[in-house]
Design a protein around this motif. Sequence first.
Motif, PDB file in Angstrom:
ATOM      1  N   ILE A   1       0.931  -1.395   0.051  1.00  0.00           N
ATOM      2  CA  ILE A   1       0.153   0.117  -0.050  1.00  0.00           C
ATOM      3  C   ILE A   1       1.076   1.340   0.085  1.00  0.00           C
ATOM      4  O   ILE A   1       0.597   2.263  -0.617  1.00  0.00           O
ATOM      5  CB  ILE A   1      -0.947  -0.054   1.225  1.00  0.00           C
ATOM      6  N   LEU A   2       1.900   1.262   0.660  1.00  0.00           N
ATOM      7  CA  LEU A   2       2.935   2.443   0.840  1.00  0.00           C
ATOM      8  C   LEU A   2       3.812   2.402  -0.254  1.00  0.00           C
ATOM      9  O   LEU A   2       4.487   3.689  -0.372  1.00  0.00           O
ATOM     10  CB  LEU A   2       3.555   2.395   2.232  1.00  0.00           C
ATOM     11  N   LEU A   3       4.088   1.466  -1.059  1.00  0.00           N
ATOM     12  CA  LEU A   3       5.046   1.347  -2.023  1.00  0.00           C
ATOM     13  C   LEU A   3       4.967   2.738  -2.942  1.00  0.00           C
ATOM     14  O   LEU A   3       6.256   3.035  -3.344  1.00  0.00           O
ATOM     15  CB  LEU A   3       5.098  -0.025  -2.774  1.00  0.00           C
ATOM     16  N   PRO A   4       3.725   2.930  -3.540  1.00  0.00           N
ATOM     17  CA  PRO A   4       3.924   3.930  -4.705  1.00  0.00           C
ATOM     18  C   PRO A   4       4.537   5.344  -4.014  1.00  0.00           C
ATOM     19  O   PRO A   4       5.274   5.784  -4.625  1.00  0.00           O
ATOM     20  CB  PRO A   4       2.410   4.010  -4.862  1.00  0.00           C
ATOM     21  N   VAL A   5       4.066   5.403  -2.744  1.00  0.00           N
ATOM     22  CA  VAL A   5       4.659   6.725  -2.026  1.00  0.00           C
ATOM     23  C   VAL A   5       6.100   6.664  -1.936  1.00  0.00           C
ATOM     24  O   VAL A   5       6.973   7.724  -2.249  1.00  0.00           O
ATOM     25  CB  VAL A   5       3.789   7.099  -0.841  1.00  0.00           C
ATOM     26  N   LEU A   6       6.394   5.676  -1.462  1.00  0.00           N
ATOM     27  CA  LEU A   6       7.953   5.568  -1.319  1.00  0.00           C
ATOM     28  C   LEU A   6       8.773   5.561  -2.351  1.00  0.00           C
ATOM     29  O   LEU A   6       9.916   6.337  -2.717  1.00  0.00           O
ATOM     30  CB  LEU A   6       8.154   4.216  -0.535  1.00  0.00           C
ATOM     31  N   PHE A   7       8.338   4.752  -3.330  1.00  0.00           N
ATOM     32  CA  PHE A   7       8.947   4.792  -4.901  1.00  0.00           C
ATOM     33  C   PHE A   7       8.864   6.027  -5.635  1.00  0.00           C
ATOM     34  O   PHE A   7       9.953   6.481  -6.092  1.00  0.00           O
ATOM     35  CB  PHE A   7       8.204   3.768  -5.758  1.00  0.00           C
ATOM     36  N   ALA A   8       8.029   6.933  -5.343  1.00  0.00           N
ATOM     37  CA  ALA A   8       7.925   8.497  -6.191  1.00  0.00           C
ATOM     38  C   ALA A   8       8.501   9.376  -5.209  1.00  0.00           C
ATOM     39  O   ALA A   8       9.075  10.287  -5.884  1.00  0.00           O
ATOM     40  CB  ALA A   8       6.280   8.765  -6.164  1.00  0.00           C
ATOM     41  N   ALA A   9       8.734   8.978  -3.968  1.00  0.00           N
ATOM     42  CA  ALA A   9       9.381  10.109  -2.872  1.00  0.00           C
ATOM     43  C   ALA A   9      10.687  10.831  -3.876  1.00  0.00           C
ATOM     44  O   ALA A   9      10.736  12.015  -3.926  1.00  0.00           O
ATOM     45  CB  ALA A   9       9.747   9.497  -1.627  1.00  0.00           C
ATOM     46  N   PRO A  10      11.694   9.929  -4.300  1.00  0.00           N
ATOM     47  CA  PRO A  10      13.100  10.814  -4.656  1.00  0.00           C
ATOM     48  C   PRO A  10      12.738  11.586  -6.077  1.00  0.00           C
ATOM     49  O   PRO A  10      13.399  12.520  -6.285  1.00  0.00           O
ATOM     50  CB  PRO A  10      13.906   9.659  -4.852  1.00  0.00           C
TER      51      PRO A  10
END
Length: 435
Positions: free
Chosen positions: A144-153
């Motif tokens: 669930i959190l992966l899209p946010v983590l991946f997009a962060a940088p």
Amino acid sequence: MIPRQDIAPANPAERMVLTTLRWTWPFYFVGAIYVVGPVLGWLLAGLAALSLYFAPVIRADLRPRGPVPDLVWVWFLGMFVMLVALWIGHLDWGYDAKQIIKSSIGWAKGWALMALFPLAGAVLPIRREVLVRGQCIIGLWTLILLPVLFAAPYVGLPEKIFTSPLKAVGGPGPEYFSVYFFTYDPSSWTPRWQFYAPWSPFAALLGVLQVCFALEDRNIRWRSIGIAAGVAMILLSKSRMGLVGLVACTIGPRLLPLILRGWMWQVLAAFSASLAVIGTYLVQALKDGVAAFKGARADSTRVRETLQRIAGERWYNDAFWFGHGRVQPGPHLVEYMPIGSHHTWWGLLFVKGVVGFLALLVPLVWQTVMALVDATRSPRGRLPLSVVMVLVLLSFGENIEIEAYMMWPGLIVLGIHAAELRADKYGAQSLPAAA
């Protein structure tokens, strides 16, 4: 669609375990994982001790599986020897009482957990499937959190969100209480992710453990979620050790039963005979593979090898039996990394000498042999063997003791497995009446 939760805790011990696993990500968001792990270990061990002492009169759903297995006692003996070696090393090198107390508290939050969690698994009626499902729930959070983590940088979010005030309780470093979106690899300045771990290589091995647990889930939806999350952690952490573990720790235990089959011996005989022809080429290919593996992150490999060489030389020359008592600051040559870090075995020799080295080696070898033998005979041994293999891999790239607080589901499984093997050997035994 989120799959239905079809496994419910049957007693307070399972409820504590499953609740902690479910809340892993929320605990990370407030920088509390390093606090929660040791607290859970001591609480479960205390509950196990009460269960053993009050066995005849305690509530039925907390009655112990049986007496403490010999292997768990060996873990306790080994970790107590660690504490004694710590005290002697500190006294030998002139550390004061304040530092000895501080290091002893560190032992209680590190090495002690290597015995406390197996005790909980061996005594308390905690089912494997509860631990397996709990790991898959962590995987659901991760996906669930992966899209946010991946997009962060790529959208300009910062690396570190904050460092929790819980760091006041003390620990190996602020990274254990910090919350990150991602970090940059200093050798390539590309983003890599550490998820809920203090750094990326450890996150990769937690991903391997995630996959190993998920493979045991009987619900295909939860199994798929757990495997997907674990693989994502391994790939995005960009750790070489994680890739090795993904293959070795999942496939290896499942191939072991084949060695008991007659046709497999014929295959091995044919392969051995063929080595006379292709052996030279295989050896060269292996050397090339090792060189490529090390060259993938050459700076990291250089620092680690230098740290190990310095630790080995100073252990042998300065503190052979009981070590230096604690890690020490490294020179600029190793980017000021502490001597005695980044490798459990060289770290043990440097910090606790031969005595500390053997205190871990003996129970770990015993546990490994038991898991190997059982994995060849029964699917029951696959997960414990996977856990042991992850621990061994971890020991060659990290310091196990400062990461035991996150390896606890695997350590509980090792205790459960020890109890199962003891029951096979001796059968169910009644405990003495409470005093």
